[in-house]
Each structure stands twice: as structure tokens, then as C-alpha cells.
Design a protein around this motif. Structure first.
Motif, PDB file in Angstrom:
ATOM      1  N   GLU A 146     -36.793  -8.796  35.658  1.00 14.31           N
ATOM      2  CA  GLU A 146     -37.395  -9.526  34.546  1.00 14.31           C
ATOM      3  C   GLU A 146     -37.720  -8.575  33.394  1.00 14.31           C
ATOM      4  O   GLU A 146     -37.431  -8.878  32.232  1.00 14.31           O
ATOM      5  N   GLN A 147     -38.311  -7.415  33.718  1.00 10.29           N
ATOM      6  CA  GLN A 147     -38.644  -6.435  32.684  1.00 10.29           C
ATOM      7  C   GLN A 147     -37.392  -5.993  31.941  1.00 10.29           C
ATOM      8  O   GLN A 147     -37.382  -5.907  30.723  1.00 10.29           O
ATOM      9  N   ARG A 148     -36.343  -5.692  32.679  1.00 16.79           N
ATOM     10  CA  ARG A 148     -35.080  -5.243  32.070  1.00 16.79           C
ATOM     11  C   ARG A 148     -34.510  -6.333  31.169  1.00 16.79           C
ATOM     12  O   ARG A 148     -34.063  -6.054  30.054  1.00 16.79           O
ATOM     13  N   ALA A 149     -34.546  -7.580  31.624  1.00 16.43           N
ATOM     14  CA  ALA A 149     -34.036  -8.693  30.813  1.00 16.43           C
ATOM     15  C   ALA A 149     -34.868  -8.841  29.542  1.00 16.43           C
ATOM     16  O   ALA A 149     -34.321  -9.072  28.456  1.00 16.43           O
ATOM     17  N   ARG A 150     -36.170  -8.690  29.637  1.00 20.21           N
ATOM     18  CA  ARG A 150     -37.030  -8.779  28.453  1.00 20.21           C
ATOM     19  C   ARG A 150     -36.716  -7.651  27.467  1.00 20.21           C
ATOM     20  O   ARG A 150     -36.702  -7.855  26.264  1.00 20.21           O
ATOM     21  N   GLU A 151     -36.481  -6.452  27.982  1.00 21.88           N
ATOM     22  CA  GLU A 151     -36.153  -5.330  27.105  1.00 21.88           C
ATOM     23  C   GLU A 151     -34.832  -5.570  26.394  1.00 21.88           C
ATOM     24  O   GLU A 151     -34.706  -5.296  25.200  1.00 21.88           O
ATOM     25  N   LEU A 152     -33.859  -6.077  27.122  1.00 18.67           N
ATOM     26  CA  LEU A 152     -32.536  -6.304  26.532  1.00 18.67           C
ATOM     27  C   LEU A 152     -32.552  -7.411  25.479  1.00 18.67           C
ATOM     28  O   LEU A 152     -31.832  -7.337  24.489  1.00 18.67           O
TER      29      LEU A 152
END
Length: 81
Positions: A31-37
Motif C-alpha cells: 500500500e505504501q509503495r502504491a501511494r508513493e507511485l
């Protein structure tokens, strides 16, 4: 016999809660990675405890102001006598 069903229901509920917690923990980095992207960094919503603490602080400040006003009024009345 009823007790066995109550116990089984309790353990099934606990197993479901623990599975949900495990899934959340495992998917948090994704989820964190998707939010960053996507650039959608969000501040977490305040928890119920934080909301309650904020409400208590607000009420405390209001009561303190009212008490100060009441004390000031009482002192003025006593001084004018």
C-alpha cells in the motif's frame, strides 16, 4: 453442548481477527509503495482515542474559561460590596 458452540464461535472470531491483522500487516508495504507511485500520500485519520482526547481538551479549555469568568465576576461582586 452449548458451551462447545460458544467456544468454537469465540475461536473462529479470534482466528478471523488475527487473519485480518496478518493480511493488513503483509499488505502495508504494498500500500505504501502504491501511494508513493501515485503521489497520494495521505495523513492517517485520527483514531477514536485521538478524537476523544481532542474533544476532552476542547471541553476542558471551555470549562476553564467559564470558571475564570465566574471567579472574576464573583471577585468583582465581592469588591463592590
Amino acid at each position: 453442548m452449548n458451551r462447545h458452540f460458544e467456544d468454537a464461535r469465540y475461536y473462529l472470531k479470534r482466528a478471523g481477527e488475527m487473519a485480518l491483522k496478518g493480511v493488513r500487516d503483509e499488505l502495508e508495504p504494498v500500500e505504501q509503495r502504491a501511494r508513493e507511485l501515485t503521489g497520494r500520500e495521505e495523513e492517517p485519520e485520527p483514531t477514536r482515542a485521538e478524537k476523544a482526547r481532542t474533544d476532552v481538551d476542547r471541553v476542558r479549555a471551555k470549562v476553564e474559561r467559564e470558571v475564570e469568568d465566574a471567579v472574576t465576576t464573583a471577585r468583582e461582586r465581592l469588591a463592590s460590596r
